[in-house]
Design an enzyme around this catalytic site. Sequence first.
Site, short mmCIF file in Angstrom:
data_model
loop_
_atom_site.label_atom_id
_atom_site.label_comp_id
_atom_site.label_asym_id
_atom_site.label_seq_id
_atom_site.Cartn_x
_atom_site.Cartn_y
_atom_site.Cartn_z
N ILE A 13 -8.88 -1.82 -1.54
CA ILE A 13 -10.26 -2.18 -1.92
C ILE A 13 -10.39 -3.68 -2.18
CG2 ILE A 13 -10.13 -1.79 -4.43
CD1 ILE A 13 -12.99 -0.79 -2.03
N ARG A 36 2.15 -7.89 -6.81
CA ARG A 36 3.60 -7.96 -6.64
C ARG A 36 4.00 -8.23 -5.20
NH1 ARG A 36 4.37 -2.07 -8.81
NH2 ARG A 36 2.86 -1.96 -7.12
N LYS A 89 -13.30 1.03 -10.73
CA LYS A 89 -13.43 2.36 -11.32
C LYS A 89 -12.15 3.15 -11.04
CE LYS A 89 -13.54 4.67 -7.46
NZ LYS A 89 -12.65 5.77 -7.14
N ASP A 167 -10.72 10.89 -7.92
CA ASP A 167 -10.83 9.46 -7.57
C ASP A 167 -12.11 9.24 -6.75
OD1 ASP A 167 -9.57 6.65 -7.28
OD2 ASP A 167 -10.03 7.27 -5.24
P1 NAP Z 1 -4.18 0.50 -3.30
O1 NAP Z 1 -4.50 0.27 -1.87
O2 NAP Z 1 -3.02 1.34 -3.66
O3 NAP Z 1 -4.07 -0.94 -3.97
C1 NAP Z 1 -3.77 -1.13 -5.33
C2 NAP Z 1 -2.81 -2.31 -5.46
O4 NAP Z 1 -2.47 -2.45 -6.83
C3 NAP Z 1 -1.51 -2.07 -4.73
O5 NAP Z 1 -1.54 -2.53 -3.40
C4 NAP Z 1 -0.48 -2.82 -5.57
O6 NAP Z 1 -0.31 -4.14 -5.05
C5 NAP Z 1 -1.14 -2.94 -6.95
N1 NAP Z 1 -0.40 -2.18 -7.97
C6 NAP Z 1 -0.03 -2.63 -9.19
N2 NAP Z 1 0.62 -1.70 -9.86
C7 NAP Z 1 0.69 -0.62 -9.07
C8 NAP Z 1 1.26 0.65 -9.25
N3 NAP Z 1 1.89 1.01 -10.36
N4 NAP Z 1 1.16 1.53 -8.23
C9 NAP Z 1 0.52 1.19 -7.08
N5 NAP Z 1 -0.05 -0.04 -6.89
C10 NAP Z 1 0.04 -0.93 -7.87
O7 NAP Z 1 -5.43 1.15 -4.04
P2 NAP Z 1 -6.99 0.92 -3.75
O8 NAP Z 1 -7.47 1.93 -2.80
O9 NAP Z 1 -7.22 -0.51 -3.46
O10 NAP Z 1 -7.58 1.35 -5.16
C11 NAP Z 1 -7.44 0.51 -6.31
C12 NAP Z 1 -8.54 0.90 -7.29
O11 NAP Z 1 -9.81 0.69 -6.66
C13 NAP Z 1 -8.51 2.37 -7.73
O12 NAP Z 1 -8.86 2.49 -9.07
C14 NAP Z 1 -9.57 3.03 -6.84
O13 NAP Z 1 -10.15 4.15 -7.43
C15 NAP Z 1 -10.57 1.89 -6.70
N6 NAP Z 1 -11.40 1.99 -5.49
C16 NAP Z 1 -10.84 2.20 -4.26
C17 NAP Z 1 -11.67 2.34 -3.13
C18 NAP Z 1 -11.12 2.57 -1.75
O14 NAP Z 1 -11.92 2.89 -0.85
N7 NAP Z 1 -9.84 2.39 -1.48
C19 NAP Z 1 -13.04 2.26 -3.27
C20 NAP Z 1 -13.57 1.98 -4.51
C21 NAP Z 1 -12.74 1.86 -5.61
P3 NAP Z 1 1.13 -4.84 -5.27
O15 NAP Z 1 2.16 -3.87 -4.81
O16 NAP Z 1 1.05 -6.08 -4.43
O17 NAP Z 1 1.23 -5.13 -6.74
#
Ligand code: NAP
Length: 314
Positions: A13, A36, A89, A167
């Site tokens: 995101i 990270r 969120k 989620d």
């Molecule tokens: P994601 O792709 O997994 O990205 C989250 C990033 O946070 C990871 O790439 C990681 O980057 C970092 N991170 C730090 N601590 C972590 C841990 N313990 N486990 C996993 N990752 C960790 O997730 P995302 O889809 O972007 O979602 C992140 C947030 O945005 C969530 O709360 C989600 O509900 C919200 N959101 C997502 C979307 C969507 O469509 N994807 C839409 C709206 C809201 P590093 O490894 O570089 O630290």
Amino acid sequence: MAIAVALVGIGQIARDQHVPAIAASGAFELAATASRNAGVDGVARFADLAALLDRRPDIPCISLCTPPQVRHADACRALDAGRHLMLEKPPGATLGEVHDLVARADARGVTLFATWHSRHATAVPAAREWLACRRVRRIEIDWKEDVRRWHPGQEWLWDPGGLGVFDPGVNAISLLDAIHPRALRLTRAELAFPANRDTPIAASLELADADGTGIVAEIDWRRQGPQTWDIRVFTDAGDALLADGGARLVIDGSEIVAGPAPGGTTLDHEYASLYARFAELVATGASEVHLTPLRLVADAFLIGRRVTVEPFEW
Ligand code: NAP
């Protein structure tokens, strides 16, 4: 002059929405990232938020895009360092965490903005206005998507605190909360947990308001084929369909708000609106924290009947 903002957690995101929304915003400029394993080309990069806060006292705003399980620790760091804070969120893994953040932001006199991007969907204002002067009889939420398509490999969703199907499901609830003029409470829940996972893959909910309006929600991550993010509202003076996650509004068969153009996504509008709101809150010294969506999800875990379904593998 644009305000410096740092992004934390460069994942899906952050890349898809936060980086372009900040670039297009006249209000903010992306000054640094903390993640990270990833960064953004041409932007100062730190491995963690503690280092960023220490080395960049010139950055007044932080935006957290990490999974909910690690949100509270970084949020405390940012607020205790006197920075304004925007949260993806859900705003925390528990309600207690969010109450703690509200108190910290108040004590420091900084802005806390707990975002619910679906509240900013294109058709929300028109839907809210239409509903405000009607007697709602029934609401049906149909939120069905394929987890493998939208969240490939995101293991944190299945870990405790990751919410599982809530989620995306909490987006439906935040949308309902944004358009429905009455306070909501959960009355029944059934949660389907894969035998090998700690969070649900599907949920059936019943909610009510003070008028006793029947509200049902079917939230499911096992949908293949057409994906559905719809809310249907039946009232004493017509019926509405809020479709495509709040991007489209159809009233009594007439399209009142069209969805995004082909190739576009409602999220583009939502994230532009979120950063505009963050700028407004910072400028006025205010905070915005809506707790209802997280409370209703927490209540589903409290009273939900648990059923075990087949194991989930990617
Ligand atoms: P994601 O792709 O997994 O990205 C989250 C990033 O946070 C990871 O790439 C990681 O980057 C970092 N991170 C730090 N601590 C972590 C841990 N313990 N486990 C996993 N990752 C960790 O997730 P995302 O889809 O972007 O979602 C992140 C947030 O945005 C969530 O709360 C989600 O509900 C919200 N959101 C997502 C979307 C969507 O469509 N994807 C839409 C709206 C809201 P590093 O490894 O570089 O630290």
